[in-house]
Design a protein around this motif. Structure first.
Motif, short mmCIF file in Angstrom:
data_model
loop_
_atom_site.label_atom_id
_atom_site.label_comp_id
_atom_site.label_asym_id
_atom_site.label_seq_id
_atom_site.Cartn_x
_atom_site.Cartn_y
_atom_site.Cartn_z
N UNK A 165 14.43 -27.02 6.73
CA UNK A 165 15.24 -25.82 6.56
C UNK A 165 14.96 -25.21 5.20
N UNK A 166 14.97 -23.90 5.15
CA UNK A 166 14.88 -23.19 3.88
C UNK A 166 16.26 -22.59 3.60
N UNK A 167 16.93 -23.12 2.60
CA UNK A 167 18.29 -22.67 2.26
C UNK A 167 18.19 -21.53 1.26
N UNK A 168 18.63 -20.36 1.67
CA UNK A 168 18.68 -19.20 0.77
C UNK A 168 20.11 -18.99 0.31
N UNK A 169 20.29 -18.90 -1.00
CA UNK A 169 21.63 -18.70 -1.56
C UNK A 169 21.70 -17.37 -2.29
N UNK A 196 32.20 -17.96 -10.31
CA UNK A 196 30.93 -18.11 -9.60
C UNK A 196 31.21 -18.10 -8.10
N UNK A 197 30.33 -17.47 -7.36
CA UNK A 197 30.42 -17.54 -5.90
C UNK A 197 29.03 -17.75 -5.35
N UNK A 198 28.94 -18.55 -4.30
CA UNK A 198 27.65 -18.89 -3.68
C UNK A 198 27.80 -18.78 -2.16
N UNK A 199 26.78 -18.27 -1.53
CA UNK A 199 26.82 -18.13 -0.08
C UNK A 199 25.42 -18.36 0.47
N UNK A 200 25.34 -19.09 1.57
CA UNK A 200 24.06 -19.33 2.24
C UNK A 200 24.30 -19.36 3.75
N UNK A 201 23.24 -19.08 4.47
CA UNK A 201 23.29 -19.15 5.94
C UNK A 201 22.00 -19.79 6.44
N UNK A 202 21.87 -21.11 6.26
CA UNK A 202 20.61 -21.77 6.62
C UNK A 202 20.49 -21.97 8.13
#
Length: 718
Positions: free
Chosen positions: A241-245, A271-277
């Motif tokens: 998987x390639x996790x993009x944040x 701080x806020x982080x979001x990913x949709x792997x």
């Protein structure tokens, strides 16, 4: 005659303003300056800060000007810090000790605790960090929560005037980041802030093969795919998987001088982080009688948000200092565990499941620290005392339900749908005394801690535990002839369990794994000794030492089988010892060239419960860090390389890893720099592992691909 003591290094870009009044004017004028006073002549002397400062109880590494930090992350900075080892997936060790507490400006935060810490370090801007303090044996003034401490000290520029910095960098696969930071100081007020936006990503590859022992006592097969008909069951997982944040962050700090003795400071961060792997995991499960093959596909989203604010008041004067601080930090997270199972063999209809884990951690802290210079005659020193109150609350909610494909109705799984709360209350008081007598310097301390743990469901409290302990600390230094010294340190401490390990319910992890907590866990009890020597010559500085660490009531994995799924819980009862030697050497053969190396070789002994037996194993391990920096005109090149040798784990072993990073910075103008960061040049971050217990054998690898090249710039505005 006593040997001369080593001088403390100056602060970065330290500027001394020497005001030349003239003696008659100095003694005749009042303290306040008037408009008709003659101009005051000012002489500015600037000194270069030493990159490493060794103190009695810690080592301070200046990273403010580190080229890799300009457009890198906090993990990049720690990875380049001597004595610290950081794997690609964010696991930290200090001199081989993986029990590490990460502080920010000397205080714990909700962000730097638990499983969220790795992601926080991978997305925190390295340009915000001024220095890193490595504390292998913390004094009683610190709430170490176990072993070593890595303290990240953020930049706070109080020089008069206004200045700013804009930075940005980009890599392949659409990854880039941009940030701004600035500060302004006038009279009694200084304000500093930062904004950053980051689109980063990591390629992850994983493989795990498990062979289950038959309850009747048959031996396990040699690996996944064994169909020898001896009762062995097996499962195999492979995924990529390639996790993009997407990461957004902001910070603000205000310092205000109330009087000659009093000052207040306020800081806040978000701080806020979001990913949709898109994760596609191939699962193979079977035995000698048949095999099932299917893809488990999930798409997130995963979210995390962090907020913190602190207010501090300081009074200094007359050889005394008093500081009171209140701080609140909070982190919330959503990990979506929904998936669909697409069957290859046998051909079944696609199955759907909806699941998520929601977590929230809040940490409130109030501290009071007081110090006073003391001593008379040949003995000089400083007393210190303080109090520390912490209240931490963890709320976790797990949901897992099967979905009827025709109607869309959800049927929650009662075994993995649950919610619980862990409340930890800590009250501590400490006393320290720093003494200097001739060639001796000592830091004595004691810390009394009382801890209460409450674990409960949403409606009721299930468990309550109380622990208390008095933990002493000792640091000694004897100055030898020249710039050399002998050192000795000792620390005993408690390490409280991770709140997720106290979960009284079962949690879904993946098709091969479930997690089940243990609300009866107690704290680990750790002790550490270090003895060593340090020396500094004209172009060389180094250290050599030995350590011995022990851990009692060690928390270890307790594993069981539930329908060919590995269920991992935790229990006290393990014992751990490690003994080894450490060393470091820094050499500056020329003003433009710096070389350094540090490493350690140690032996580990573990005693781990497994079924009805206690498994004892031992093995050697170590690490090696190398760094080099060269400056020529407008160019600066730096390289850091790291190797971690294989090591034993409870009932298993981890393989070796390596990491080589190269950074080039070129000054295009007096205020504009071009930067190129190449990380993990040889892609050595793949870590293999294997575990063997009474009921199963597991082998596999985790490969977090950290190899990447960033091209960027830094523009200073003054």
């Amino acid at each position: 005659m006593a040997a001369p003591r080593r001088t403390r290094a100056m602060r970065p870009g330290t500027t001394f303003s020497v005001i030349l009044f003239g003696l008659p004017t100095l003694f005749s004028l009042p303290k306040q300056a008037h408009a008709e006073d003659p101009p005051i002549a000012t002489v500015t002397v600037t000194a270069r800060k030493e990159p490493v400062v060794r103190k009695l109880d810690k080592t301070v590494h200046d990273v403010a000007a580190m080229p890799r930090a300009a457009n890198g992350t906090a993990q990049d900075v720690l990875q380049s810090t001597p004595e610290v080892s950081v794997t690609a997936d964010g696991r930290i060790a200090v001199k081989g000790n993986d029990q590490v507490t990460v502080l920010v400006d000397g205080k714990p935060t909700a962000t730097m605790s638990g499983e969220e810490r790795a992601v926080a370090l991978q997305t925190m801007s390295g340009a915000d960090i001024a220095s890193v303090e490595v504390i292998t044996n913390p004094s009683a003034a610190y709430q170490a929560n176990g072993g070593a401490i890595v303290n990240i000290v953020l930049k706070r520029n109080r020089r008069p005037g206004a200045r700013a910095q804009v930075r940005a960098s980009a890599a392949d696969r659409g990854l880039w980041n941009a940030g701004w930071s600035g500060d302004m100081a006038r009279k009694d007020v200084s304000v500093h802030g930062s904004l950053a936006y980051r689109r980063d990503g990591t390629q992850k590859w994983r493989r795990s093969a498990v062979d289950w022992h038959d309850p009747s006592g048959h031996a396990a097969g040699d690996g996944a795919g064994d169909e020898g008909g001896d009762g062995t069951r097996y499962s195999l997982q492979t995924s990529g998987v390639f996790v993009r944040r997407i990461v957004r962050s902001a910070a603000l700090g205000i310092d205000y001088t109330l009087s000659d003795t009093d000052s207040v400071s306020f800081s806040a961060r978000h701080n806020s982080r979001r990913s949709r792997p898109l994760l596609d995991t191939l699962n193979v499960a079977g035995s000698g009688t048949g095999e099932t093959v299917y893809h488990r596909i999930s798409e997130g989203p995963n979210e995390q948000s962090d907020d913190s604010a602190s207010l501090a008041w300081t009074r200094q004067g007359g050889g005394k200092a008093l500081k009171a601080t209140v701080q609140r930090s909070r982190t919330t997270g959503l990990l979506d565990k929904s998936y669909r199972d697409v069957f290859v063999a046998p051909a079944y209809p696609t199955a759907y499941s909806h699941g998520a884990t929601r977590s929230a951690r809040r940490l409130d802290q109030a501290t009071l620290d007081w110090s006073r210079l003391a001593g008379s005659g040949a003995v000089h020193g400083q007393w210190g005392m303080g109090a520390d109150l912490q209240d931490e609350v963890n709320d976790l909610h797990n949901y897992q339900a099967s979905i009827d494909a025709s109607t869309g109705m959800e049927t929650p799984d009662p075994d993995t749908t649950n919610g619980y709360k862990v409340k930890t209350t800590l009250a501590a008081a400490y006393l320290t005394n720093r003494l200097r007598y001739g060639q001796w310097e000592a830091l004595l301390g004691g810390r009394f801690e009382r801890m209460e743990l409450q674990v409960g469901s949403a409606q009721t409290t299930l468990r309550t535990g109380h622990w208390q302990a008095f933990n002493p600390s000792l640091h000694l230094e004897y100055a030898l002839a020249g710039n050399a010294a002998l050192t000795l340190s000792y620390r005993r401490s408690l390490q409280r369990p991770d709140p997720r390990d106290l979960n009284p319910f079962t949690t879904y992890v993946d098709a091969q794994n479930l997690s089940r907590g243990n609300p009866d866990l107690g704290p680990q009890r750790l002790a550490s000794w270090e003895i060593g020597t340090t020396a500094t010559a004209a172009q060389l500085s180094g250290s050599l030492g030995a350590f011995h660490r022990t851990s009692r009531a060690t928390v270890v994995d307790a594993r069981s089988n539930a329908g060919d799924v590995l269920v991992t819980s935790k229990q006290n009862g393990g014992l751990a010892r490690s003994t080894g030697i450490t060393g470091s050497l820094d050499w500056t053969p020329a003003a433009a060239l710096r070389l350094g190396v540090d490493g350690s070789v140690y032996r580990i002994a573990l005693s781990t419960p497994d079924a009805a037996a206690l498994v004892r194993q031992h093995g050697a391990s170590g690490y090696l860090n190398f760094r080099a920096a060269y400056s020529a005109g407008q160019d600066h090149v730096s390289l850091d390389a790291h190797v971690q040798a294989p090591a034993i784990t409870p009932l298993g072993r981890n393989g070796s890893t390596s990491n080589v990073n190269l950074t080039w910075k070129r000054a295009l103008t007096g205020s504009l720099d071009l930067t190129v960061n190449a990380s993990d040049l040889f892609d050595g971050s793949k870590r293999t592992y294997r575990t063997g217990t009474a009921t199963f054998r597991q082998a596999g690898f985790d490969h977090f691909v950290a190899r990447r090249v960033y091209l960027g710039f830094v523009q200073k505005i003054e």
